[in-house]
Design a protein around this motif. Structure first.
Motif, PDB file in Angstrom:
ATOM      1  N   VAL A   1       6.897  -1.751 -14.019  1.00 39.13           N
ATOM      2  CA  VAL A   1       7.900  -1.889 -12.953  1.00 39.13           C
ATOM      3  C   VAL A   1       8.236  -0.518 -12.374  1.00 39.13           C
ATOM      4  O   VAL A   1       8.377  -0.355 -11.153  1.00 39.13           O
ATOM      5  N   LEU A   2       8.346   0.498 -13.234  1.00 41.01           N
ATOM      6  CA  LEU A   2       8.685   1.840 -12.767  1.00 41.01           C
ATOM      7  C   LEU A   2       7.634   2.372 -11.791  1.00 41.01           C
ATOM      8  O   LEU A   2       7.972   3.047 -10.810  1.00 41.01           O
ATOM      9  N   GLU A   3       6.366   2.064 -12.043  1.00 43.48           N
ATOM     10  CA  GLU A   3       5.311   2.478 -11.112  1.00 43.48           C
ATOM     11  C   GLU A   3       5.579   1.926  -9.715  1.00 43.48           C
ATOM     12  O   GLU A   3       5.383   2.625  -8.712  1.00 43.48           O
ATOM     13  N   GLN A   4       6.040   0.693  -9.648  1.00 42.00           N
ATOM     14  CA  GLN A   4       6.331   0.084  -8.346  1.00 42.00           C
ATOM     15  C   GLN A   4       7.620   0.640  -7.739  1.00 42.00           C
ATOM     16  O   GLN A   4       7.736   0.744  -6.513  1.00 42.00           O
ATOM     17  N   GLU A   5       8.578   1.007  -8.581  1.00 39.24           N
ATOM     18  CA  GLU A   5       9.787   1.657  -8.069  1.00 39.24           C
ATOM     19  C   GLU A   5       9.418   2.918  -7.297  1.00 39.24           C
ATOM     20  O   GLU A   5       9.967   3.198  -6.222  1.00 39.24           O
ATOM     21  N   HIS A   6       8.466   3.687  -7.849  1.00 37.49           N
ATOM     22  CA  HIS A   6       8.053   4.930  -7.206  1.00 37.49           C
ATOM     23  C   HIS A   6       7.362   4.686  -5.861  1.00 37.49           C
ATOM     24  O   HIS A   6       7.345   5.581  -5.016  1.00 37.49           O
ATOM     25  N   VAL A   7       6.825   3.494  -5.678  1.00 40.60           N
ATOM     26  CA  VAL A   7       6.171   3.150  -4.412  1.00 40.60           C
ATOM     27  C   VAL A   7       7.190   2.690  -3.376  1.00 40.60           C
ATOM     28  O   VAL A   7       7.210   3.164  -2.233  1.00 40.60           O
ATOM     29  N   ILE A   8       8.055   1.752  -3.759  1.00 42.85           N
ATOM     30  CA  ILE A   8       8.888   1.107  -2.745  1.00 42.85           C
ATOM     31  C   ILE A   8      10.165   1.877  -2.420  1.00 42.85           C
ATOM     32  O   ILE A   8      10.692   1.738  -1.301  1.00 42.85           O
ATOM     33  N   TYR A   9      10.664   2.702  -3.352  1.00 42.36           N
ATOM     34  CA  TYR A   9      11.922   3.391  -3.061  1.00 42.36           C
ATOM     35  C   TYR A   9      11.765   4.382  -1.905  1.00 42.36           C
ATOM     36  O   TYR A   9      12.534   4.330  -0.936  1.00 42.36           O
ATOM     37  N   PRO A  10      10.772   5.281  -1.957  1.00 42.37           N
ATOM     38  CA  PRO A  10      10.595   6.169  -0.800  1.00 42.37           C
ATOM     39  C   PRO A  10      10.356   5.396   0.498  1.00 42.37           C
ATOM     40  O   PRO A  10      10.882   5.768   1.557  1.00 42.37           O
TER      41      PRO A  10
END
Length: 205
Positions: free
Chosen positions: A174-183
């Motif tokens: 999930v954290l990997e996807q956080e790094h994608v969608i947050y920016p």
């Protein structure tokens, strides 16, 4: 220039992802957006060093030095406001903000939550998803309101829950996807304007 102030309490991996995206995509040159400061309530927050190495101003306000939550949030709000923020971004900031702070930055305050809101607000989201037998989990970028984890949703990413998953392995994906969608959500929010029509964008890993 539209200023972003990022609040962290620890390693700041989401903060680092935002900073890297801003550098690689030239937010300043292309969109007039810059990371103006990184603030933390912990002097030992690992993300502070990353920010300093990138030349980003940092500041520590130790919440334990203040007599109340309200006093700390008042000081924090003044420190944030000193950078004239277009957006205040919570990136692993482990404090529940007072209604007065949230109201002051209403419409300019974003958070990322490690679940597919409105499911699993609060803590222990990954174990709760596993215990509930969910087939998918994920993360959500949302505006912060006085009520915890219920603000307007800006973007989500979906991650499958595997039969062998533990809370730790699911959290890592999930954290990997956080790094994608947050920016991406931050850029869209500032570029398109907070007052315009918002479209939910959901991605799957």
């Amino acid at each position: 220039m539209k200023n972003i102030v990022i609040l962290i309490s620890g390693g700041g991996s989401n903060m680092a992802a935002i900073v890297r995206a801003a550098e690689q995509q030239d937010w300043a040159g292309r969109h007039g957006i810059r990371i103006a400061a990184v603030l933390s309530n912990r002097a030992d927050a690992g993300g502070l060093q990353f920010a300093r190495e990138r030349g980003i101003p940092t500041q520590v306000l130790d919440h334990k030095a203040y007599p109340s939550r309200e006093a700390f949030d008042t000081a924090l709000a003044e420190a944030v406001q000193a950078h004239d923020p277009a957006l205040v971004v919570l990136a692993g900031f482990m404090r529940i903000l007072t209604p007065a702070f949230v109201e002051r930055f209403a419409g300019r305050l974003l958070n990322i939550h490690p679940s597919l809101l409105p499911a699993f607000t609060g803590l222990n989201t990954h174990q709760r998803a596993i215990d509930a037998g969910c087939k998918v989990a994920g993360c959500t970028v949302h505006e912060v309101t006085a009520e915890l984890d219920v603000g307007p949703i800006l973007e989500q990413a979906v991650v499958p829950v595997l039969p062998c998953d533990t809370a730790a392995t699911l959290a890592a994906r999930v954290l990997e996807q956080e790094h994608v969608i947050y920016p991406r959500a931050i850029l869209a929010h500032l570029r398109d304007g907070a007052g315009g029509e918002k479209a939910l964008c959901t991605s799957a890993s």
